[in-house]
Design a protein around this motif. Structure first.
Motif, PDB file in Angstrom:
ATOM      1  N   GLN A 191      10.781 -11.584 -10.957  1.00 17.01           N
ATOM      2  CA  GLN A 191       9.384 -11.222 -10.863  1.00 17.01           C
ATOM      3  C   GLN A 191       8.578 -11.781 -12.031  1.00 17.01           C
TER       4      GLN A 191
ATOM      5  N   GLY B 299       3.429  -9.851 -11.280  1.00 17.77           N
ATOM      6  CA  GLY B 299       4.307  -9.122 -10.380  1.00 17.77           C
ATOM      7  C   GLY B 299       4.731  -9.936  -9.173  1.00 17.77           C
TER       8      GLY B 299
ATOM      9  N   ARG C 280       1.226 -15.060 -23.078  1.00 17.11           N
ATOM     10  CA  ARG C 280       0.634 -13.953 -23.812  1.00 17.11           C
ATOM     11  C   ARG C 280      -0.266 -14.479 -24.933  1.00 17.11           C
TER      12      ARG C 280
ATOM     13  N   VAL D 238       3.885  -4.550 -14.792  1.00 12.84           N
ATOM     14  CA  VAL D 238       3.195  -4.187 -13.562  1.00 12.84           C
ATOM     15  C   VAL D 238       3.753  -2.891 -12.988  1.00 12.84           C
TER      16      VAL D 238
ATOM     17  N   PRO E 179       0.476  -7.839 -20.285  1.00 13.35           N
ATOM     18  CA  PRO E 179       1.699  -7.129 -19.910  1.00 13.35           C
ATOM     19  C   PRO E 179       2.866  -7.458 -20.852  1.00 13.35           C
ATOM     20  N   TYR E 180       3.712  -6.487 -21.066  1.00 15.35           N
ATOM     21  CA  TYR E 180       4.938  -6.670 -21.843  1.00 15.35           C
ATOM     22  C   TYR E 180       6.092  -6.199 -20.987  1.00 15.35           C
TER      23      TYR E 180
ATOM     24  N   PHE F   2      -0.229  -6.288  -7.268  1.00 13.28           N
ATOM     25  CA  PHE F   2       0.961  -5.995  -6.472  1.00 13.28           C
ATOM     26  C   PHE F   2       2.180  -6.250  -7.342  1.00 13.28           C
ATOM     27  N   ALA F   3       3.224  -5.536  -7.062  1.00  9.44           N
ATOM     28  CA  ALA F   3       4.437  -5.708  -7.854  1.00  9.44           C
ATOM     29  C   ALA F   3       5.491  -6.477  -7.072  1.00  9.44           C
TER      30      ALA F   3
END
Lengths: 538, 324
Positions: A184, A189, A452, B158, B181-182, B322-323
């Protein structure tokens, strides 16, 4: 003076009968699980977590810490003996360590690993005691931009892991990077290359990949050629290090300890990066880099010292800031939380007995480990004389248990089988697995930190040059001379084929005291026979 | 070939271990699947409660960690397990957000389980880097509204609770921040303490130590009531974000079709565990409390789950994430 008081407090805690017992239990368990392929400290600590409910917090942490650094000692054992790195940090050890074992020098390789680890562990614990707070602050300076630059440097230098063709090494790194893409996308995601398999949603598992590519493919290769296998078993000799050996490992151990101590502090893969950085540096500064990959003792001493130093210093962010630097540290924080201790910057002052007790126990633990491991070397080496038709089913069974235990997932066992076959095919094509594994580990981190860094800088790539630490790292990677490029390939032919063609030759060579002492011609002798070129392998 | 055979034999042996039908429940150990890694907050909650339930039920309650895919792998496994009360699931708020986050979910969180009761709502805190300019929550709200994307908000990936909290915050302010995100809250906290990112929302377990050590700044509690451990911290509702409430609530589930007597027995054991002074004390260390009595019944759990599913659907759809 304050330090001495603190250490006195630490030792008074760590030397209590109960804590000595838990320290010993931890390092013994750590050694055992390190030796069992695949069964790593994460699974073990997770299983033991409920048991620590009933212990005082200090004893619990002392035991869990012992398991972690004990596993770093044990992890090298299977890497050396049967080419089976169960931990990412022992992948590098397998390269030269297993070659040493094949030449009958398994005892020397194991002793090097144990002594190097002991020295590194002792020194790194000292650093932990004296410089913890400033080192933790240093780690915080590492933002995404710095990590990206570090990973680029690492990726460029990873070519040095190969002892054969540079082009093939590059191809393997790229293949590793591509395998690392599966799973993923952490930013959106979106599943990538998962083929609608839910098991691939979190990507391929490193342990399954490593054990397949190294362990299983090695077994297939050995079964193909039983004659060679018997030859190796017959050659086992000299368990301890010679004077020359000692002389050649002092430098690598010192450098490895330094590198490991620094990289270990950085969150995320510190121990793995440090063992590989130590290997690159040893190969780079060696006057005879062609010996690396063929059983160079420096190639064992440097990385083994580095990964153990890294294992100790990776406690720094956890103990001083309450921030886990890897999954094992996250588990230990979990253990503390269960005990009712909220990890954070105040633990050092609020719970000095915990902080200093754990640090003191690391010295005791490292001492126990070296006492435990040196006598075991004789037993491990004798393992090589076990008939292979008995040994290999046991190895396969342990591999399956180990891989399954990581995620409790059958899929990983099939993945290991698949990569075992792929690894065999690649070896037949003279492609080495170590650069692939490094690409696999570094690739996702490279992407994560690049994206990032760009998100935070709002798309401005100049961050890599304007932030001071990154600005130092980038030119190191850009300059091939400084970035650890390997010397030009010395030979067009392969390791495997030359080894086979010399299989009957190295008998006398093996008995020579220190084949390394010989000064090697600095330039490649392109026209020499394969046997002459593979001479270092004996 | 030998390897593959061995691998398959091994996998099969583990997959079909034991399927005996019990006469009087429970007559053998009960497995509670935690769909996250060992040592994490959900795992801790499960182990604390499981230990107490073991004493009540007279059979060992085993915790099995089946991590992966944001908790949906472990939950999916329990959804398909035999409905005999020997395989249970302890899941958090993710059970309510999975239907909106996952388009190809192989099970239905609302209909594939028998709810056995809520466990605990772990509160969260909105925290910021000590380098971040605003000093209190009012200033944060004004600053985020003015600077929007220039503000960076870190989360644990997510679908994580920190992600949900951030989405709700942005939806209430109608001001999108740059989300970073991490993989897990550990690395995110590292960058927050180091000042690489501005804001984050995380459960009190992870933030209390850092707040007390002065490494990060606490702005607000995400729960409706102030947090016991930090009574002076204003709630986001008090700061003017009406209806803002995020807590990482946990619930116990059995597969659909589990007999009512078994579910009731489990609910009673859970209820007793939540009154256990040892559990209450350990929960307090985690910065949380057991669910109040009136929220502990299976019926309340069922209704609460559907309310939560309905609450998060528009928030997640608005954010367009969405994941899978």
């Amino acid at each position: 003076m304050e330090l001495l008081d603190n250490l006195a407090l630490g030792f008074s805690v760590a030397l209590s009968f109960q804590n000595i017992f838990y320290c010993f239990a931890g390092v013994l368990l750590g050694t055992l699980i390190g030796v069992l392929p695949g069964l790593g400290p994460i699974a073990t600590i997770a299983m033991l977590l409920p048991i620590t409910f009933g212990l005082p917090p200090v004893s619990a942490l002392i035991m869990l810490a012992g398991i972690y650094y004990g596993a770093q000692y044990g992890g090298s054992t299977t890497a050396i003996l049967i080419n089976l790195p169960g931990e990412s940090s022992s992948v590098v050890t397998a390269i030269d360590g297993h070659q040493m074992a094949k030449q009958g020098r398994a005892g020397a390789a194991l002793a090097t690993a144990a002594l190097g680890s002991f020295f590194a562990g002792t020194v790194a614990t000292f650093l932990l005691a004296v410089f913890s707070p400033p080192l933790a602050e240093l780690a915080l300076q590492f933002g995404p931009a710095e990590y990206f630059s570090l990973m680029v440097l690492g990726l460029i230098a990873s070519v040095t892991l190969a002892s054969g063709s540079v082009v093939k090494a590059l191809a393997m790194i790229v293949l590793g990077l591509m395998l690392g893409l599966s799973g993923q996308d952490i930013y959106t995601g979106v599943p990538r290359f998962t083929f609608d398999l839910p098991e691939l949603a979190d990507g391929l598992d490193f342990v399954a990949l490593a054990m397949g590519m190294f362990g299983i493919s090695e077994i297939i290769r050995n079964l193909e050629d039983e004659h060679q296998r018997l030859l190796v078993a017959a050659k086992v000799k000299g368990l301890m290090l010679t004077k020359e050996d000692f002389r050649s490992i002092i430098g690598p151990v010192l450098r490895g300890t330094g590198i490991g101590s620094i990289l270990g502090i950085l969150p995320g893969g510190g121990a793995m990066l440090s063992s590989f950085a130590a290997y690159s540096i040893e190969k780079k500064i060696s006057r005879t880099p062609q010996r690396f990959g063929r059983g160079a003792i420096e190639g064992v001493a440097g990385p083994e010292s580095a990964n153990n130093a890294g294992a100790q210093t990776s406690f720094i962010p956890m103990l001083t800031l309450g921030i886990p630097s890897n999954p094992v540290m996250a588990l230990m924080i979990g253990a503390l939380i269960i005990q009712g201790i909220t990890p954070g910057p105040n633990v050092v002052t609020d719970k000095p007995d915990l902080f200093w007790g754990v640090i003191a126990s690391m010295w005791i633990g490292n001492f126990m480990l070296v006492l435990l491991n040196l006598p075991l070397i004789g037993i491990w080496v004798r393992l090589l004389t076990v008939p292979y038709h008995v040994l290999f089913p046991a190895i396969v069974a342990f591999c399956c248990i180990g891989v399954y235990s990581v995620n409790n997932n059958n899929f990983d066992v099939y993945a290991m089988a698949f990569f075992g076959i792929l690894g065999y095919v690649l070896v037949k094509l003279d492609c080495e697995p170590a650069p692939l594994l490094l690409g696999f580990v570094i690739g996702p981190m490279l992407e994560e930190h690049l994206r990032r860094a760009m998100l935070i800088s709002r798309g401005d790539p100049s961050v890599f040059l304007t932030r001071p630490i990154s600005a130092v790292l980038v030119p190191l990677g850009a300059d091939p001379a400084g970035g650890g490029w390997p010397p030009p390939p010395r030979r067009p032919s392969s390791r495997a084929s030359s080894r086979r063609s010399c299989a009957t030759r190295p008998r006398r060579c093996a008995r020579r005291r220190s084949p390394w002492a010989r000064p090697w011609a600095a330039t490649p002798s392109a026209g020499a026979s394969p046997c002459a070129r593979s001479a270092p392998c004996c | 070939m030998g390897i593959k055979t061995a691998a398959i034999a091994f996998a099969v042996a583990l997959g079909f271990a034991g399927a005996a039908v019990a006469q009087t429940y429970p007559s053998r150990p009960i497995t509670v699947v935690v769909p996250f890694a060992a040592g994490g907050p959900t795992d801790t909650v499960a182990r604390l409660v499981g230990e107490s339930m073991t004493r009540t039920l007279g059979q060992q309650v085993l915790i099995e960690n089946v991590g992966g895919a944001g908790g949906t792998r472990g939950a999916g496994q329990v959804a398909k397990a035999a409905p005999d009360g020997y395989t249970l699931l302890l899941h958090h708020i993710g059970q309510a957000t999975a239907p909106s986050l996952y388009r190809k979910l192989p099970y239905n969180p609302a209909t594939d389980f028998e709810e056995a009761g809520l466990v605990t709502p772990v509160p969260m805190t909105l925290v910021g880097s000590s380098k971040f300019a605003p000093k209190d929550i009012q200033e944060v709200i004004a600053y985020v509204k003015a600077n929007k994307e220039k503000v960076t908000y870190g989360n644990a990936g997510v679908g994580s609770a920190s992600h949900l909290c951030g989405m709700l915050f942005m939806a209430e302010l109608d001001a999108p921040m740059t989300t970073i995100p991490y993989q897990g809250t550990g690395p995110a906290m590292n960058d927050l303490v180091g000042g690489q990112i501005d804001l984050m929302c995380d459960q009190t377990t992870n933030t209390t130590g850092q707040i007390r050590g002065g490494k990060i700044r606490a702005y607000a509690a995400t729960t409706a009531k102030p947090i016991k451990a930090m009574p002076d911290l204003p709630t986001l509702q008090a700061a003017g974000l009406k209806d803002f409430e995020v807590a990482i609530w946990h619930g116990l589930y059995a597969p659909k079709g589990t007999p009512k007597e078994i579910v009731d027995k489990l609910n009673a054991a859970l209820d007793k565990a939540l009154d256990d002074p040892k559990v209450v004390e350990r929960f307090a260390d985690l910065g949380t409390e057991p669910e109040p009595k009136e929220r502990r019944s299976p019926a309340f759990h069922k209704q609460f789950l559907s309310a939560e599913i309905a609450k998060w659907k528009p928030v997640i759809q608005k954010a367009g994430v969405f994941a899978d």
